[in-house]
Design an enzyme around this catalytic site. Sequence first.
Site, PDB file in Angstrom:
ATOM      1  N   TYR A 138      40.699 -23.256  61.075  1.00 54.64           N
ATOM      2  CA  TYR A 138      41.907 -22.726  60.446  1.00 54.64           C
ATOM      3  C   TYR A 138      43.078 -22.680  61.427  1.00 54.64           C
ATOM      4  CZ  TYR A 138      40.319 -21.015  55.887  1.00 54.64           C
ATOM      5  OH  TYR A 138      39.891 -20.920  54.592  1.00 54.64           O
ATOM      6  N   LYS A 189      26.415 -24.623  61.695  1.00 55.05           N
ATOM      7  CA  LYS A 189      25.987 -26.010  61.452  1.00 55.05           C
ATOM      8  C   LYS A 189      25.632 -26.595  62.812  1.00 55.05           C
ATOM      9  CE  LYS A 189      25.407 -29.622  58.755  1.00 55.05           C
ATOM     10  NZ  LYS A 189      24.323 -29.718  57.745  1.00 55.05           N
ATOM     11  N   ASP A 221      24.553 -25.317  54.992  1.00 55.16           N
ATOM     12  CA  ASP A 221      24.163 -25.961  53.724  1.00 55.16           C
ATOM     13  C   ASP A 221      22.963 -25.240  53.118  1.00 55.16           C
ATOM     14  OD1 ASP A 221      22.694 -26.894  55.918  1.00 55.16           O
ATOM     15  OD2 ASP A 221      22.528 -28.959  55.186  1.00 55.16           O
ATOM     16  N   ASP A 245      34.751 -18.582  54.374  1.00 53.02           N
ATOM     17  CA  ASP A 245      35.649 -18.771  53.230  1.00 53.02           C
ATOM     18  C   ASP A 245      34.862 -19.291  52.040  1.00 53.02           C
ATOM     19  OD1 ASP A 245      38.096 -19.078  51.771  1.00 53.02           O
ATOM     20  OD2 ASP A 245      38.007 -21.218  52.202  1.00 53.02           O
ATOM     21  N   ASP A 249      33.229 -17.053  48.479  1.00 53.44           N
ATOM     22  CA  ASP A 249      33.532 -17.392  47.080  1.00 53.44           C
ATOM     23  C   ASP A 249      32.233 -17.604  46.301  1.00 53.44           C
ATOM     24  OD1 ASP A 249      36.340 -17.458  47.516  1.00 53.44           O
ATOM     25  OD2 ASP A 249      36.541 -19.152  46.127  1.00 53.44           O
TER      26      ASP A 249
HETATM   27  C1  IPM Z   1      40.700 -16.398  51.284  1.00 51.74           C
HETATM   28  C2  IPM Z   1      41.638 -17.463  50.798  1.00 51.74           C
HETATM   29  C3  IPM Z   1      42.546 -17.863  51.954  1.00 51.74           C
HETATM   30  C4  IPM Z   1      41.672 -18.421  53.060  1.00 51.74           C
HETATM   31  C5  IPM Z   1      43.665 -18.858  51.582  1.00 51.74           C
HETATM   32  C6  IPM Z   1      44.502 -18.361  50.438  1.00 51.74           C
HETATM   33  C7  IPM Z   1      44.527 -19.192  52.770  1.00 51.74           C
HETATM   34  O1  IPM Z   1      40.928 -18.523  50.277  1.00 51.74           O
HETATM   35  O2  IPM Z   1      41.170 -15.321  51.709  1.00 51.74           O
HETATM   36  O3  IPM Z   1      39.484 -16.606  51.224  1.00 51.74           O
HETATM   37  O4  IPM Z   1      41.333 -19.615  53.031  1.00 51.74           O
HETATM   38  O5  IPM Z   1      41.328 -17.663  53.947  1.00 51.74           O
HETATM   39 MG    MG Z   2      38.838 -18.205  50.128  1.00 49.57          MG
END
Ligand code: IPM
Ligand code: MG
Length: 354
Positions: A138, A189, A221, A245, A249
Amino acid sequence: MKIAVLPGDGIGPEIVAQAAKVLETLRRDGLKIEMEYAHIGGAGYDAAGDPLPDATLELAQASDAVLLGAVGGYQYDTLARPLRPEQGLLRIRKGLSLFANLRPALVYPELVNASSLKPELVSGLDIMILRELTGDIYFGQPRGIRTLDNGERQGFDTMLYSESEIHRVAHVGFQIAMKRNKKLCSVDKANVLDTSMFWREIVTDVAKEYPAVALSHMYVDNAAMQLVRAPKQFDVILTGNIFGDILSDEASMLTGSIGMLPSASLDANNKGLYEPCHGSAPDIAGKDIANPLATILSVAMMMRYTFAREDIAQRIETAVRKTLQQGLRTADIAEAGKQKIGTAAMGDAVVAAL
Ligand code: IPM
Ligand code: MG
Protein backbone atom coordinates in the site's frame (compact mmCIF):
# COMPACT_ATOMS: atom_id res chain seq x y z
CA MET A 1 -13.19 12.62 25.15
CA LYS A 2 -12.33 14.81 22.18
CA ILE A 3 -13.63 13.12 19.05
CA ALA A 4 -13.05 14.26 15.46
CA VAL A 5 -16.04 13.26 13.34
CA LEU A 6 -15.38 12.76 9.62
CA PRO A 7 -18.57 11.61 7.84
CA GLY A 8 -16.99 11.46 4.37
CA ASP A 9 -18.96 10.41 1.30
CA GLY A 10 -21.85 8.26 0.11
CA ILE A 11 -23.67 6.65 3.03
CA GLY A 12 -20.98 8.05 5.38
CA PRO A 13 -23.00 11.04 6.63
CA GLU A 14 -26.13 8.92 7.27
CA ILE A 15 -24.42 6.21 9.25
CA VAL A 16 -22.21 8.64 11.18
CA ALA A 17 -25.33 10.60 12.14
CA GLN A 18 -26.64 7.47 13.88
CA ALA A 19 -23.36 6.91 15.72
CA ALA A 20 -23.42 10.58 16.73
CA LYS A 21 -26.88 10.02 18.28
CA VAL A 22 -25.32 7.30 20.41
CA LEU A 23 -22.48 9.62 21.47
CA GLU A 24 -24.97 12.39 22.29
CA THR A 25 -26.95 9.99 24.44
CA LEU A 26 -23.81 9.05 26.33
CA ARG A 27 -22.99 12.73 26.77
CA ARG A 28 -26.42 13.38 28.25
CA ASP A 29 -25.65 10.53 30.63
CA GLY A 30 -22.61 12.45 31.87
CA LEU A 31 -19.66 11.47 29.67
CA LYS A 32 -17.53 14.48 28.76
CA ILE A 33 -17.75 14.05 25.00
CA GLU A 34 -16.76 16.79 22.56
CA MET A 35 -17.39 16.29 18.84
CA GLU A 36 -15.98 18.38 16.05
CA TYR A 37 -16.72 17.74 12.37
CA ALA A 38 -14.40 17.94 9.35
CA HIS A 39 -14.26 16.83 5.72
CA ILE A 40 -12.44 13.84 4.28
CA GLY A 41 -12.45 11.98 0.96
CA GLY A 42 -14.58 13.39 -1.83
CA ALA A 43 -16.12 15.81 0.69
CA GLY A 44 -12.60 17.08 1.42
CA TYR A 45 -11.93 17.47 -2.28
CA ASP A 46 -15.21 19.36 -2.78
CA ALA A 47 -14.60 21.66 0.21
CA ALA A 48 -10.85 22.26 -0.04
CA GLY A 49 -9.52 20.56 -3.19
CA ASP A 50 -7.82 17.86 -1.11
CA PRO A 51 -9.12 14.47 0.08
CA LEU A 52 -7.35 15.16 3.38
CA PRO A 53 -7.45 18.92 3.98
CA ASP A 54 -4.79 20.24 6.39
CA ALA A 55 -7.51 21.35 8.80
CA THR A 56 -8.85 17.79 8.96
CA LEU A 57 -5.47 16.23 9.73
CA GLU A 58 -4.81 18.93 12.34
CA LEU A 59 -8.17 18.30 14.00
CA ALA A 60 -7.52 14.56 13.99
CA GLN A 61 -4.09 15.07 15.51
CA ALA A 62 -5.53 17.27 18.24
CA SER A 63 -8.29 14.75 19.09
CA ASP A 64 -8.20 11.59 21.21
CA ALA A 65 -10.13 9.59 18.65
CA VAL A 66 -11.55 9.88 15.15
CA LEU A 67 -14.93 8.59 14.02
CA LEU A 68 -15.03 8.10 10.26
CA GLY A 69 -17.87 7.15 7.91
CA ALA A 70 -16.61 6.13 4.49
CA VAL A 71 -14.99 7.69 1.44
CA GLY A 72 -15.47 7.40 -2.31
CA GLY A 73 -17.98 8.17 -5.03
CA TYR A 74 -18.45 7.74 -8.77
CA GLN A 75 -17.94 11.45 -9.43
CA TYR A 76 -14.36 11.23 -8.14
CA ASP A 77 -13.32 8.15 -10.16
CA THR A 78 -11.73 10.19 -12.94
CA LEU A 79 -9.61 12.43 -10.68
CA ALA A 80 -5.83 12.03 -10.65
CA ARG A 81 -4.85 9.46 -8.05
CA PRO A 82 -3.52 11.90 -5.39
CA LEU A 83 -6.91 13.63 -5.39
CA ARG A 84 -9.05 10.50 -5.07
CA PRO A 85 -11.08 10.02 -1.89
CA GLU A 86 -9.21 6.81 -0.89
CA GLN A 87 -6.00 8.83 -0.62
CA GLY A 88 -7.60 10.80 2.22
CA LEU A 89 -8.12 7.59 4.13
CA LEU A 90 -4.65 6.21 3.42
CA ARG A 91 -3.02 9.51 4.36
CA ILE A 92 -4.88 9.91 7.63
CA ARG A 93 -3.96 6.33 8.61
CA LYS A 94 -0.33 7.03 7.80
CA GLY A 95 -0.39 10.57 9.21
CA LEU A 96 -1.63 9.34 12.58
CA SER A 97 0.63 6.21 12.53
CA LEU A 98 -2.40 3.94 12.93
CA PHE A 99 -0.54 0.73 12.26
CA ALA A 100 -2.78 -1.75 14.09
CA ASN A 101 -6.14 -2.34 12.44
CA LEU A 102 -8.53 -4.51 14.46
CA ARG A 103 -11.40 -6.03 12.52
CA PRO A 104 -13.49 -8.36 14.65
CA ALA A 105 -15.75 -10.82 12.86
CA LEU A 106 -18.41 -11.72 15.35
CA VAL A 107 -21.55 -13.66 14.57
CA TYR A 108 -24.53 -12.50 16.57
CA PRO A 109 -26.85 -15.43 17.34
CA GLU A 110 -29.74 -13.38 15.91
CA LEU A 111 -27.98 -13.20 12.53
CA VAL A 112 -26.69 -16.75 11.98
CA ASN A 113 -29.16 -17.16 9.15
CA ALA A 114 -27.95 -14.00 7.42
CA SER A 115 -24.55 -15.57 6.82
CA SER A 116 -23.84 -17.05 3.42
CA LEU A 117 -22.44 -20.12 5.22
CA LYS A 118 -24.37 -22.89 6.97
CA PRO A 119 -25.44 -21.84 10.48
CA GLU A 120 -23.42 -24.61 12.17
CA LEU A 121 -20.21 -23.33 10.56
CA VAL A 122 -20.61 -19.78 11.84
CA SER A 123 -22.71 -19.95 14.98
CA GLY A 124 -20.64 -18.67 17.89
CA LEU A 125 -17.91 -17.41 15.57
CA ASP A 126 -15.61 -14.80 17.12
CA ILE A 127 -12.45 -13.97 15.16
CA MET A 128 -10.21 -10.94 15.52
CA ILE A 129 -8.34 -9.99 12.38
CA LEU A 130 -5.36 -7.77 13.08
CA ARG A 131 -4.28 -6.11 9.85
CA GLU A 132 -1.08 -4.07 9.65
CA LEU A 133 -2.24 -0.76 8.22
CA THR A 134 0.61 1.61 7.39
CA GLY A 135 3.07 -0.53 5.45
CA ASP A 136 3.23 -3.20 2.74
CA ILE A 137 2.49 -2.74 -0.94
CA TYR A 138 0.00 0.00 0.00
CA PHE A 139 2.81 2.41 0.84
CA GLY A 140 6.02 0.85 -0.56
CA GLN A 141 8.13 2.93 -2.93
CA PRO A 142 8.87 2.96 -5.81
CA ARG A 143 5.56 2.57 -7.54
CA GLY A 144 4.05 3.86 -10.69
CA ILE A 145 3.55 3.26 -14.39
CA ARG A 146 6.67 3.50 -16.55
CA THR A 147 7.68 3.04 -20.17
CA LEU A 148 10.52 0.62 -20.85
CA ASP A 149 13.25 1.21 -23.46
CA ASN A 150 11.40 -1.05 -25.91
CA GLY A 151 8.35 1.18 -25.58
CA GLU A 152 6.29 -1.26 -23.51
CA ARG A 153 4.47 0.23 -20.52
CA GLN A 154 4.65 -1.41 -17.11
CA GLY A 155 2.82 -0.92 -13.84
CA PHE A 156 4.68 -1.62 -10.61
CA ASP A 157 4.34 -1.45 -6.81
CA THR A 158 6.72 -2.42 -4.05
CA MET A 159 5.84 -4.85 -1.28
CA LEU A 160 7.93 -3.80 1.67
CA TYR A 161 8.03 -4.40 5.42
CA SER A 162 10.73 -3.22 7.77
CA GLU A 163 11.61 -5.15 10.89
CA SER A 164 10.23 -2.54 13.30
CA GLU A 165 6.90 -2.46 11.48
CA ILE A 166 6.45 -6.23 11.77
CA HIS A 167 7.72 -6.22 15.32
CA ARG A 168 5.25 -3.68 16.69
CA VAL A 169 2.18 -5.15 15.03
CA ALA A 170 3.20 -8.67 16.08
CA HIS A 171 3.37 -7.49 19.70
CA VAL A 172 -0.15 -6.08 19.42
CA GLY A 173 -1.28 -9.41 17.96
CA PHE A 174 0.15 -11.46 20.80
CA GLN A 175 -1.24 -9.06 23.39
CA ILE A 176 -4.71 -9.36 21.87
CA ALA A 177 -4.37 -13.14 21.80
CA MET A 178 -3.40 -13.13 25.49
CA LYS A 179 -6.77 -11.51 26.30
CA ARG A 180 -8.65 -14.02 24.16
CA ASN A 181 -8.17 -17.74 23.49
CA LYS A 182 -4.38 -17.47 23.19
CA LYS A 183 -4.23 -18.61 19.57
CA LEU A 184 -2.57 -16.52 16.92
CA CYS A 185 -2.39 -17.44 13.25
CA SER A 186 0.02 -15.36 11.21
CA VAL A 187 -0.97 -15.25 7.56
CA ASP A 188 1.58 -14.68 4.80
CA LYS A 189 2.79 -15.98 1.44
CA ALA A 190 6.20 -17.15 2.61
CA ASN A 191 6.37 -19.87 -0.02
CA VAL A 192 6.70 -17.19 -2.69
CA LEU A 193 7.44 -13.74 -1.27
CA ASP A 194 10.66 -12.63 0.44
CA THR A 195 8.69 -9.99 2.36
CA SER A 196 6.56 -12.80 3.79
CA MET A 197 9.60 -14.95 4.65
CA PHE A 198 10.93 -12.03 6.62
CA TRP A 199 7.50 -11.42 8.22
CA ARG A 200 7.39 -15.03 9.38
CA GLU A 201 10.90 -14.84 10.84
CA ILE A 202 10.09 -11.73 12.91
CA VAL A 203 6.72 -13.02 14.11
CA THR A 204 8.35 -16.29 15.20
CA ASP A 205 10.93 -14.28 17.10
CA VAL A 206 8.37 -12.10 18.89
CA ALA A 207 6.43 -15.26 19.83
CA LYS A 208 9.24 -16.22 22.23
CA GLU A 209 8.07 -13.42 24.51
CA TYR A 210 4.56 -14.90 24.63
CA PRO A 211 5.01 -18.59 25.48
CA ALA A 212 1.35 -18.86 26.52
CA VAL A 213 0.15 -18.09 22.98
CA ALA A 214 -0.02 -20.90 20.42
CA LEU A 215 1.40 -19.46 17.19
CA SER A 216 0.66 -20.97 13.80
CA HIS A 217 1.49 -19.81 10.29
CA MET A 218 -0.72 -20.13 7.24
CA TYR A 219 -0.35 -19.16 3.60
CA VAL A 220 -2.88 -16.58 2.56
CA ASP A 221 -4.50 -18.71 -0.14
CA ASN A 222 -5.09 -21.49 2.37
CA ALA A 223 -6.35 -18.94 4.94
CA ALA A 224 -8.88 -17.68 2.40
CA MET A 225 -10.10 -21.24 1.97
CA GLN A 226 -10.08 -22.10 5.68
CA LEU A 227 -12.15 -18.99 6.47
CA VAL A 228 -15.06 -20.43 4.52
CA ARG A 229 -14.33 -24.09 5.28
CA ALA A 230 -13.95 -24.01 9.06
CA PRO A 231 -13.78 -20.43 10.31
CA LYS A 232 -14.06 -21.36 13.98
CA GLN A 233 -10.51 -22.74 13.94
CA PHE A 234 -9.28 -19.12 14.16
CA ASP A 235 -8.95 -16.90 17.19
CA VAL A 236 -6.62 -14.02 16.20
CA ILE A 237 -5.39 -13.66 12.62
CA LEU A 238 -2.33 -11.46 12.23
CA THR A 239 -1.48 -10.34 8.73
CA GLY A 240 -0.09 -7.58 6.53
CA ASN A 241 -1.94 -4.74 4.90
CA ILE A 242 -2.99 -6.21 1.54
CA PHE A 243 -3.80 -9.73 2.78
CA GLY A 244 -5.72 -8.20 5.69
CA ASP A 245 -7.72 -6.01 3.34
CA ILE A 246 -8.86 -9.03 1.38
CA LEU A 247 -9.37 -11.49 4.23
CA SER A 248 -11.37 -9.02 6.31
CA ASP A 249 -13.88 -8.51 3.50
CA GLU A 250 -14.15 -12.27 3.19
CA ALA A 251 -14.62 -12.69 6.95
CA SER A 252 -17.37 -10.08 6.96
CA MET A 253 -19.60 -12.39 4.96
CA LEU A 254 -19.37 -15.01 7.70
CA THR A 255 -21.13 -12.55 9.99
CA GLY A 256 -24.03 -12.01 7.63
CA SER A 257 -23.27 -8.54 6.34
CA ILE A 258 -20.33 -6.23 5.95
CA GLY A 259 -22.79 -3.72 7.41
CA MET A 260 -22.16 -5.29 10.82
CA LEU A 261 -18.35 -5.05 10.88
CA PRO A 262 -16.70 -2.29 12.93
CA SER A 263 -12.99 -1.53 13.05
CA ALA A 264 -10.39 0.20 15.15
CA SER A 265 -7.09 1.52 13.82
CA LEU A 266 -4.69 2.25 16.65
CA ASP A 267 -1.35 3.95 17.11
CA ALA A 268 1.23 2.96 19.73
CA ASN A 269 -0.67 4.92 22.43
CA ASN A 270 -4.17 3.63 21.68
CA LYS A 271 -5.23 6.79 19.96
CA GLY A 272 -7.53 5.51 17.30
CA LEU A 273 -9.58 5.95 14.21
CA TYR A 274 -12.86 4.08 14.21
CA GLU A 275 -14.76 3.26 11.06
CA PRO A 276 -17.01 0.59 9.62
CA CYS A 277 -15.14 -1.91 7.40
CA HIS A 278 -17.50 -1.26 4.52
CA GLY A 279 -17.23 1.43 1.88
CA SER A 280 -19.31 4.46 0.93
CA ALA A 281 -21.89 2.47 -1.09
CA PRO A 282 -22.78 5.38 -3.40
CA ASP A 283 -25.51 3.30 -5.05
CA ILE A 284 -27.61 3.40 -1.86
CA ALA A 285 -26.49 6.78 -0.49
CA GLY A 286 -29.22 9.12 0.72
CA LYS A 287 -31.90 6.43 0.63
CA ASP A 288 -32.02 5.73 4.37
CA ILE A 289 -31.39 2.01 3.84
CA ALA A 290 -27.74 1.60 4.88
CA ASN A 291 -26.96 -0.37 8.03
CA PRO A 292 -25.56 1.97 10.71
CA LEU A 293 -24.63 -0.83 13.12
CA ALA A 294 -21.00 -1.22 11.97
CA THR A 295 -20.47 2.47 12.71
CA ILE A 296 -22.27 2.30 16.05
CA LEU A 297 -20.22 -0.79 16.96
CA SER A 298 -17.11 1.21 15.99
CA VAL A 299 -18.06 3.68 18.73
CA ALA A 300 -18.14 0.73 21.14
CA MET A 301 -14.60 -0.15 20.02
CA MET A 302 -13.59 3.48 20.59
CA MET A 303 -14.83 3.29 24.18
CA ARG A 304 -12.98 0.01 24.68
CA TYR A 305 -9.60 0.78 23.12
CA THR A 306 -9.03 4.54 23.26
CA PHE A 307 -10.99 5.45 26.38
CA ALA A 308 -10.56 2.16 28.29
CA ARG A 309 -14.29 2.14 29.10
CA GLU A 310 -15.15 -1.54 28.67
CA ASP A 311 -18.39 -0.88 30.58
CA ILE A 312 -19.64 1.61 27.98
CA ALA A 313 -18.41 -0.53 25.09
CA GLN A 314 -20.51 -3.41 26.40
CA ARG A 315 -23.46 -1.15 27.00
CA ILE A 316 -23.45 -0.13 23.32
CA GLU A 317 -22.95 -3.71 22.14
CA THR A 318 -25.80 -4.89 24.35
CA ALA A 319 -28.04 -2.18 22.93
CA VAL A 320 -27.24 -3.38 19.40
CA ARG A 321 -28.01 -6.96 20.44
CA LYS A 322 -31.34 -5.82 21.88
CA THR A 323 -32.43 -4.15 18.65
CA LEU A 324 -31.61 -7.37 16.79
CA GLN A 325 -33.50 -9.39 19.40
CA GLN A 326 -36.48 -7.10 18.86
CA GLY A 327 -36.46 -8.34 15.26
CA LEU A 328 -35.37 -5.02 13.76
CA ARG A 329 -33.33 -5.34 10.57
CA THR A 330 -31.92 -3.07 7.90
CA ALA A 331 -32.21 -4.29 4.31
CA ASP A 332 -28.80 -5.99 4.21
CA ILE A 333 -29.71 -8.34 7.08
CA ALA A 334 -33.45 -8.57 6.43
CA GLU A 335 -35.18 -11.94 6.81
CA ALA A 336 -38.74 -13.14 6.50
CA GLY A 337 -40.61 -12.56 9.75
CA LYS A 338 -38.42 -9.64 10.82
CA GLN A 339 -39.21 -5.96 10.67
CA LYS A 340 -37.31 -4.10 7.96
CA ILE A 341 -36.41 -0.56 8.99
CA GLY A 342 -34.26 2.28 7.69
CA THR A 343 -30.95 3.77 8.77
CA ALA A 344 -32.33 6.48 11.05
CA ALA A 345 -34.91 4.16 12.64
CA MET A 346 -32.15 1.66 13.42
CA GLY A 347 -30.13 4.46 15.05
CA ASP A 348 -33.18 5.47 17.11
CA ALA A 349 -33.77 1.85 18.15
CA VAL A 350 -30.21 1.53 19.43
CA VAL A 351 -30.52 4.81 21.34
CA ALA A 352 -33.79 3.58 22.88
CA ALA A 353 -32.14 0.31 23.88
CA LEU A 354 -29.20 2.21 25.41
C1 IPM B 1 -10.55 -0.83 3.68
C2 IPM B 1 -10.75 -0.24 2.31
C3 IPM B 1 -9.57 0.68 2.02
C4 IPM B 1 -8.31 -0.15 2.03
C5 IPM B 1 -9.69 1.48 0.70
C6 IPM B 1 -10.98 2.25 0.62
C7 IPM B 1 -8.51 2.38 0.49
O1 IPM B 1 -10.89 -1.25 1.38
O2 IPM B 1 -10.49 -0.07 4.66
O3 IPM B 1 -10.48 -2.06 3.79
O4 IPM B 1 -7.96 -0.76 1.01
O5 IPM B 1 -7.67 -0.19 3.07
MG1 MG C 1 -11.01 -3.20 2.18
